[in-house]
Design a protein around this motif. Structure first.
Motif, mmCIF file in Angstrom:
data_model
loop_
_atom_site.group_PDB
_atom_site.id
_atom_site.type_symbol
_atom_site.label_atom_id
_atom_site.label_comp_id
_atom_site.label_asym_id
_atom_site.label_seq_id
_atom_site.Cartn_x
_atom_site.Cartn_y
_atom_site.Cartn_z
ATOM 1 N N LEU A 260 0.825 -1.205 0.000
ATOM 2 C CA LEU A 260 0.000 0.000 0.000
ATOM 3 C C LEU A 260 0.860 1.256 0.000
ATOM 4 C CD1 LEU A 260 -2.826 -1.027 2.501
ATOM 5 C CD2 LEU A 260 -3.094 -0.535 0.063
ATOM 6 N N GLY A 261 1.994 1.210 0.683
ATOM 7 C CA GLY A 261 2.904 2.343 0.638
ATOM 8 C C GLY A 261 3.444 2.575 -0.755
ATOM 9 N N LEU A 262 3.833 1.493 -1.419
ATOM 10 C CA LEU A 262 4.320 1.608 -2.796
ATOM 11 C C LEU A 262 3.201 2.048 -3.730
ATOM 12 C CD1 LEU A 262 6.549 -1.590 -2.996
ATOM 13 C CD2 LEU A 262 7.305 0.762 -2.823
ATOM 14 N N GLN A 263 2.015 1.502 -3.527
ATOM 15 C CA GLN A 263 0.893 1.847 -4.390
ATOM 16 C C GLN A 263 0.474 3.300 -4.194
ATOM 17 O OE1 GLN A 263 -0.293 0.001 -6.831
ATOM 18 N NE2 GLN A 263 1.158 -1.603 -6.304
ATOM 19 N N PHE A 264 0.636 3.832 -2.977
ATOM 20 C CA PHE A 264 0.315 5.238 -2.754
ATOM 21 C C PHE A 264 1.147 6.121 -3.678
ATOM 22 C CE2 PHE A 264 1.101 9.321 -0.691
ATOM 23 C CZ PHE A 264 -0.197 9.747 -0.467
ATOM 24 N N ALA A 265 2.433 5.802 -3.771
ATOM 25 C CA ALA A 265 3.281 6.554 -4.696
ATOM 26 C C ALA A 265 2.921 6.237 -6.142
ATOM 27 C CB ALA A 265 4.746 6.226 -4.430
ATOM 28 N N GLY A 266 2.619 4.964 -6.414
ATOM 29 C CA GLY A 266 2.260 4.585 -7.771
ATOM 30 C C GLY A 266 0.966 5.201 -8.254
ATOM 31 N N LEU A 267 0.097 5.589 -7.310
ATOM 32 C CA LEU A 267 -1.160 6.227 -7.702
ATOM 33 C C LEU A 267 -0.915 7.520 -8.468
ATOM 34 C CD1 LEU A 267 -3.308 5.794 -4.452
ATOM 35 C CD2 LEU A 267 -3.603 4.586 -6.608
ATOM 36 N N ILE A 268 0.205 8.168 -8.196
ATOM 37 C CA ILE A 268 0.497 9.431 -8.867
ATOM 38 C C ILE A 268 0.649 9.216 -10.370
ATOM 39 C CG2 ILE A 268 2.128 11.348 -8.997
ATOM 40 C CD1 ILE A 268 2.688 10.952 -6.077
ATOM 41 N N GLY A 269 1.168 8.036 -10.762
ATOM 42 C CA GLY A 269 1.233 7.736 -12.182
ATOM 43 C C GLY A 269 -0.145 7.655 -12.803
ATOM 44 N N GLY A 270 -1.087 7.092 -12.056
ATOM 45 C CA GLY A 270 -2.457 7.043 -12.547
ATOM 46 C C GLY A 270 -3.118 8.395 -12.567
ATOM 47 N N VAL A 271 -2.634 9.317 -11.735
ATOM 48 C CA VAL A 271 -3.199 10.664 -11.697
ATOM 49 C C VAL A 271 -3.034 11.349 -13.051
ATOM 50 C CG1 VAL A 271 -2.791 12.970 -10.752
ATOM 51 C CG2 VAL A 271 -3.037 11.032 -9.222
ATOM 52 N N VAL A 272 -1.889 11.138 -13.697
ATOM 53 C CA VAL A 272 -1.651 11.774 -14.997
ATOM 54 C C VAL A 272 -2.718 11.341 -15.996
ATOM 55 C CG1 VAL A 272 -0.021 12.021 -16.899
ATOM 56 C CG2 VAL A 272 0.832 11.892 -14.548
ATOM 57 N N VAL A 273 -3.012 10.043 -16.034
ATOM 58 C CA VAL A 273 -4.007 9.521 -16.969
ATOM 59 C C VAL A 273 -5.398 10.012 -16.600
ATOM 60 C CG1 VAL A 273 -5.063 7.428 -17.888
ATOM 61 C CG2 VAL A 273 -2.601 7.490 -17.457
ATOM 62 N N ALA A 274 -5.766 9.854 -15.334
ATOM 63 C CA ALA A 274 -7.133 10.185 -14.907
ATOM 64 C C ALA A 274 -7.407 11.680 -15.026
ATOM 65 C CB ALA A 274 -7.352 9.712 -13.479
ATOM 66 N N GLU A 275 -6.457 12.507 -14.617
ATOM 67 C CA GLU A 275 -6.687 13.944 -14.689
ATOM 68 C C GLU A 275 -6.796 14.423 -16.130
ATOM 69 O OE1 GLU A 275 -4.575 15.389 -10.498
ATOM 70 O OE2 GLU A 275 -3.789 16.061 -12.431
ATOM 71 N N THR A 276 -5.981 13.860 -16.999
ATOM 72 C CA THR A 276 -6.071 14.237 -18.408
ATOM 73 C C THR A 276 -7.387 13.774 -19.013
ATOM 74 O OG1 THR A 276 -3.657 14.071 -18.595
ATOM 75 C CG2 THR A 276 -4.928 14.067 -20.637
ATOM 76 N N LEU A 277 -7.823 12.569 -18.645
ATOM 77 C CA LEU A 277 -9.042 12.008 -19.209
ATOM 78 C C LEU A 277 -10.279 12.785 -18.788
ATOM 79 C CD1 LEU A 277 -10.369 9.692 -20.834
ATOM 80 C CD2 LEU A 277 -10.404 8.364 -18.714
ATOM 81 N N PHE A 278 -10.349 13.182 -17.525
ATOM 82 C CA PHE A 278 -11.546 13.845 -16.996
ATOM 83 C C PHE A 278 -11.396 15.364 -16.877
ATOM 84 C CE2 PHE A 278 -11.823 9.483 -15.369
ATOM 85 C CZ PHE A 278 -13.099 9.138 -15.784
ATOM 86 N N GLY A 279 -10.294 15.914 -17.379
ATOM 87 C CA GLY A 279 -10.104 17.350 -17.299
ATOM 88 C C GLY A 279 -9.943 17.848 -15.885
ATOM 89 N N PHE A 280 -9.373 17.026 -15.028
ATOM 90 C CA PHE A 280 -9.203 17.392 -13.621
ATOM 91 C C PHE A 280 -8.019 18.339 -13.494
ATOM 92 C CE2 PHE A 280 -7.890 16.929 -9.240
ATOM 93 C CZ PHE A 280 -9.084 16.795 -8.552
#
Length: 333
Positions: A260-280
């Protein structure tokens, strides 16, 4: 006459050199890793070449290009530019944006809050969903129901995040009209004025990690459930909820905490995709926009922040696991 240890043929007893305290070693690792990250980040942007012509356009004169290079220090050797950039970081100066001609911090700071809230929401969603499902699946489920959970997690894990986001947008945003597909409303008020705008990007990011945590928790819970002390607790008449929460979960949790600690940091990689997709309007969207516009100072600052979060989250997860696990805690002393 008394003989010494060396005279009777026995080698002297040598004490093992004292090791640095665990937290000190972790701090040194953190600093060395962060330094390496700065070298890699700056090196990659330097390899990308001079952005002056791309930013000014193809009709810019040589004099304009030269002036741009002098203003932003691009006419200096790479080593000099790196040292100046590194020194600026220690002073709290992240540089000047090529696009806005203002401080990089002024460009980044409005995006930090929304992204932090989004990442925390996604991480909490991952914990709340994956840990109970993984524990329940590992302890209770067998046969077809267990196979169904495994199949669902494999299917979800097989889809890239942008595909999952599109599916969620179509189903929840268009067909059912439960949630907004466009998250730009976050930038029009306070952080929590539009809570529904966080939901679709948050679920999209969380779905990238939930299947892995479920499978890891399930495997650990099943392994712990087969231990002798757990079977002895069953024979003593310990109820199943108490057995899962007091005996199985604490002993199955350490690898999951690390993940979960590693995934917390890894979530930031998903932020790039999700924010771009939804205009966040967050850091991920800004990183994508800055990379496309060759705004190297903004890209370097964002990449350094992401790398720092990843390293700190990783080391923090390791430290938590060490200090909650007696065997590991004794081993690092």
């Amino acid at each position: 006459m008394t003989q010494t240890v060396e005279q009777v043929g026995h080698p002297p007893v040598r004490r093992a050199p004292r090791r640095l305290p665990y937290l000190v070693r972790q701090l040194i690792t953190l600093l060395v890793t962060l330094f390496a990250i700065t070298v890699v980040i700056f090196g990659l942007t330097a390899i990308a070449g001079d952005p002056a012509r791309d930013i000014l356009g193809q009709y810019a004169t040589d004099a304009q290009v030269t002036a741009f290079q002098q203003i932003h220090g691009l006419d200096q050797p790479v080593v000099v530019r790196y040292l100046e950039w590194l020194g600026g970081i220690f002073r709290g100066d992240l540089g000047i944006s090529y696009q806005s001609n203002g401080p990089v911090w002024d460009v980044i700071s409005p995006r930090l809050g929304p992204s932090i809230v989004l990442v925390l929401f996604s991480w909490l969603l991952t914990v709340v969903i994956s840990v109970p499902i993984g524990l329940y699946s590992g302890v209770r489920l067998r046969g077809h129901r267990d196979a169904a959970v495994t199949l669902v997690t494999l299917i979800v894990a097989a889809f890239p995040e942008f595909v999952l986001g599109l599916i969620l947008a179509i189903v929840l945003g268009v067909w059912l009209a439960w949630l907004p597909v466009d998250s730009t409303a976050v930038s029009m008020g306070g952080l929590f004025d539009s809570p529904s705008a966080y939901v679709l990007p948050g679920i999209t990011i969380a779905l990238g990690t939930i299947p892995y945590i479920i499978r890891l928790m399930r495997a650990n819970a099943r392994e712990v459930a087969s231990e002798t002390y757990v079977r002895a607790a069953v024979l003593r008449g310990v109820t199943e909820p108490s057995l899962s929460l007091r005996h199985i979960l604490p002993n199955a949790a350490p690898p999951v905490v690390t993940a979960l600690g590693l995934q917390f940091a890894g979530l930031i990689g998903g932020v790039v995709v999700a924010e771009t997709l939804f205009g966040f309007p967050g850091m991920g969207q800004l990183l994508a926009q800055s990379a496309a516009s060759r705004d190297a100072p903004v890209v370097e600052a964002l990449a350094l922040m992401i790398g720092a979060v990843f390293v700190v989250a990783n080391l923090a997860a390791d430290a938590i696991v060490v200090y909650v696990t007696p065997k590991l805690r004794d081993a690092v002393r």
